[in-house]
Write a protein that holds these residues in place. Structure first.
Motif, PDB file in Angstrom:
ATOM      1  N   ASN A  35      35.361  39.011  41.285  1.00  0.00           N
ATOM      2  CA  ASN A  35      34.162  38.478  41.938  1.00  0.00           C
ATOM      3  C   ASN A  35      34.473  37.268  42.818  1.00  0.00           C
ATOM      4  O   ASN A  35      33.563  36.511  43.175  1.00  0.00           O
ATOM      5  CB  ASN A  35      33.119  38.092  40.878  1.00  0.00           C
ATOM      6  CG  ASN A  35      32.682  39.285  40.041  1.00  0.00           C
ATOM      7  OD1 ASN A  35      32.418  40.369  40.569  1.00  0.00           O
ATOM      8  ND2 ASN A  35      32.623  39.099  38.720  1.00  0.00           N
ATOM      9  N   GLU A  36      35.770  37.076  43.134  1.00  0.00           N
ATOM     10  CA  GLU A  36      36.225  35.956  43.959  1.00  0.00           C
ATOM     11  C   GLU A  36      36.088  34.609  43.241  1.00  0.00           C
ATOM     12  O   GLU A  36      36.139  33.551  43.873  1.00  0.00           O
ATOM     13  CB  GLU A  36      35.488  35.906  45.307  1.00  0.00           C
ATOM     14  CG  GLU A  36      35.919  36.973  46.297  1.00  0.00           C
ATOM     15  CD  GLU A  36      37.395  36.823  46.708  1.00  0.00           C
ATOM     16  OE1 GLU A  36      37.765  35.756  47.226  1.00  0.00           O
ATOM     17  OE2 GLU A  36      38.157  37.764  46.486  1.00  0.00           O
ATOM     18  N   GLY A  37      35.878  34.622  41.925  1.00  0.00           N
ATOM     19  CA  GLY A  37      35.830  33.383  41.154  1.00  0.00           C
ATOM     20  C   GLY A  37      37.235  32.848  40.915  1.00  0.00           C
ATOM     21  O   GLY A  37      38.160  33.616  40.603  1.00  0.00           O
ATOM     22  N   LEU A  38      37.411  31.524  41.056  1.00  0.00           N
ATOM     23  CA  LEU A  38      38.733  30.922  40.883  1.00  0.00           C
ATOM     24  C   LEU A  38      39.135  30.919  39.409  1.00  0.00           C
ATOM     25  O   LEU A  38      38.404  30.427  38.558  1.00  0.00           O
ATOM     26  CB  LEU A  38      38.727  29.486  41.425  1.00  0.00           C
ATOM     27  CG  LEU A  38      40.025  28.692  41.230  1.00  0.00           C
ATOM     28  CD1 LEU A  38      41.175  29.331  42.005  1.00  0.00           C
ATOM     29  CD2 LEU A  38      39.839  27.242  41.644  1.00  0.00           C
ATOM     30  N   LEU A  39      40.308  31.455  39.126  1.00  0.00           N
ATOM     31  CA  LEU A  39      40.863  31.416  37.771  1.00  0.00           C
ATOM     32  C   LEU A  39      41.882  30.292  37.631  1.00  0.00           C
ATOM     33  O   LEU A  39      41.810  29.495  36.701  1.00  0.00           O
ATOM     34  CB  LEU A  39      41.517  32.764  37.433  1.00  0.00           C
ATOM     35  CG  LEU A  39      40.582  33.965  37.302  1.00  0.00           C
ATOM     36  CD1 LEU A  39      41.393  35.238  37.084  1.00  0.00           C
ATOM     37  CD2 LEU A  39      39.600  33.755  36.155  1.00  0.00           C
ATOM     38  N   ALA A  40      42.833  30.224  38.570  1.00  0.00           N
ATOM     39  CA  ALA A  40      43.895  29.222  38.428  1.00  0.00           C
ATOM     40  C   ALA A  40      44.596  28.969  39.752  1.00  0.00           C
ATOM     41  O   ALA A  40      44.712  29.866  40.597  1.00  0.00           O
ATOM     42  CB  ALA A  40      44.913  29.678  37.385  1.00  0.00           C
TER      43      ALA A  40
END
Length: 335
Positions: A113-118
């Motif tokens: 979902n284009e959410g930043l993980l790292a």
């Protein structure tokens, strides 16, 4: 193997003197970034370190199908999308002459979902020569001020340089410096890249190594680094193994002694980074330059660990906030 050592926030805690020095350092960083366009003679505010972007690209992180069961919750997809930035470590952008071979391979991992993980800013040397927080802060403050032509900082910088000499004389440091000198003219994509400091992986504490596969070290010998990278990534697929070491014992795997290698912790392959040919981004685009690879913007269970790493948290925040403020103003004027 013994049980992994659990993360403890005490690994990151600064004392009162270190906190005061950090505030002084933050002011020097903000001042540097505000003047960075004139320092590097460019039309945008640069980063406070790794100022020069060679290229940026899209990539993929493919997860190893048989990673240890304890690591599987963190890698619950077969692949993740990456944005990658290749850079030079210097504070000032050199437009002519040969760059020092201190390279960055910064990786940003996002979910479906284009959410930043790292974010993982990796470098091509596995160790860091300074263990003392106060020495690091005093040295980095003096260096920033010198770039702003505050010449009274020259003597304080010299004093701090003398202080770090003993930490340069560990067996691990000497061995890696000799190896590095031998590779100084090699192609940027033929180097291994390292996290240097430690990171969380849930309750575990890890170090990261990225090891390229089948890259000719003699590629682009007579070309500028930007040109050789562009030419290679336009015509070749790139792949690198992603390996981690896990901390089991602070004696063998010290978190706050960055000038020694971790021992008695085997590398575990957790996946592979791939960049398909012709996946380059426009590194001259202002949107690309605004990208942040701050590891403290990562999900909390992927964030950096250790006192020197903690300093980077505050430094990144000041640098990014100042840089974004200036560059958005400049971008607005040019749009």
């Amino acid at each position: 193997m013994p049980n992994p050592l659990k993360y403890n926030k005490k690994f990151d805690e600064l004392n009162e003197e270190e906190k005061k020095l950090l505030e002084i350092n933050k002011k020097a960083i903000a001042d540097f970034v505000e003047q960075s366009s004139s320092i590097s003679d460019v039309n945008y505010a640069t980063r406070n370190a790794h100022a020069k972007t060679y290229v940026a690209a899209k990539g993929t992180f493919l997860i190893e199908p048989d990673i240890p069961e304890s690591l599987q919750p963190f890698f619950d997809k077969e692949k993740f999308d990456l944005t990658i930035r290749f850079s030079n470590a210097q504070l000032k952008i050199k437009k002519s002459g040969k760059d020092i071979p201190a390279y960055g391979f910064a990786v940003q991992i996002r979910d479906e979902n284009e959410g930043l993980l790292a974010n993982y800013p990796l470098v091509n040397f596995p160790l860091f020569p300074i263990n003392s927080v106060s020495t690091f802060l005093k040295l980095f403050t003096a260096v920033n001020r010198l770039y702003m032509k505050q010449w009274r900082s020259l003597f304080p910088m010299f004093i701090q340089v003398l202080k770090i000499i003993p930490s340069l004389l560990t067996g691990d440091m000497i061995r890696n410096m000799i190896k590095f000198i031998g590779k100084r003219n090699d192609f940027i994509l033929s180097f291994d890249y390292y996290s240097v400091g430690a990171y969380r992986l849930g309750d575990h504490v890890i170090k990261i190594k990225l090891s390229p596969k089948a890259v000719d070290k003699n590629t682009g010998k007579r070309q500028k680094i930007t040109d050789s990278l562009n030419n290679y990534l336009e015509t070749h697929d790139f792949a690198a193994d992603v390996l981690i070491q896990i901390c089991y014992d602070l004696k063998d795997q010290p978190i706050n002694r960055l000038n020694v290698e971790w021992k008695n912790s085997p590398f575990i392959k957790i996946g592979e980074v791939r960049i398909n040919k012709d996946s380059l981004l426009d590194s001259r685009n202002c949107t690309t330059e605004l990208l942040s690879f701050n590891p403290f913007e990562s999900k909390v269970f992927f964030q950096p660990v250790g006192k020197i790493q903690k300093l980077r948290d505050e430094a990144y925040k000041v640098s990014v906030q100042t840089r974004r403020k200036i560059n958005k103003l400049l971008h607005g004027k040019n749009s």
